[in-house]
Scaffold this motif. Structure first.
Motif: not given
Ligand code: CUA
Length: 152
Positions: A111-118
């Protein structure tokens, strides 16, 4: 009188217990184990390593890193080529909305979320071309979000 003491004791125990639970929950959030959440400013993704130079980087003899920016209409990064049987550390972030980074025929479904590095580690055991798609409905550009990775 004794009842009151026991009541106070009981309440004190409860408070201590809740504090311990609360503190450990808080601490866990701030722990970033391998594969955990790393924060990034979505406006500054292209200026922040490793996304300032997306693509494949060799970390050591057995480890490669692949950094990719996900956004509506596509994934940003050069052609992806990685070796078979080596650990590949994927690092993906988004500049707009929630996407996914899903590699067909593998267990990679991030899951790729803006503001986070997965981050997700994966070792390909078969060479070939693998399709990368977005599994998360992300608007008009959703069906255009695909790329591939070549494992040799
Ligand atoms: Cu990105 Cu669907």
């Amino acid at each position: 009188k004794y009842e009151k003491i026991w009541l106070v004791f009981g309440i004190t125990c409860l408070v201590v217990f809740l504090t311990v639970v609360g503190v450990s929950a808080f601490t866990d959030n701030h722990h970033t184990p391998a594969g955990g959440i790393e924060h990034i400013d979505p406006e500054k993704v292209r200026e922040t390593a490793p996304f300032d130079n997306p693509g494949v980087t060799q970390l050591d003899d057995d480890t490669y890193q692949v950094s990719i920016i996900a956004m509506a209409f596509g994934y940003e990064g050069p052609e992806l080529k990685v070796p078979v049987g080596k650990e590949i550390v994927f690092k993906v972030t988004s500049t707009d909305v929630v996407h996914s980074f899903t590699i067909d025929d593998t267990k990679v479904n991030m899951m790729v979320v803006p503001g986070q590095v997965t981050t997700k580690s994966y070792t390909f055991d078969k060479p070939g071309k693998y399709l990368i798609i977005c599994n998360e409905y992300c608007g008009a550009g959703h069906h255009f979000m695909f790329t591939e990775i070549e494992v040799t």
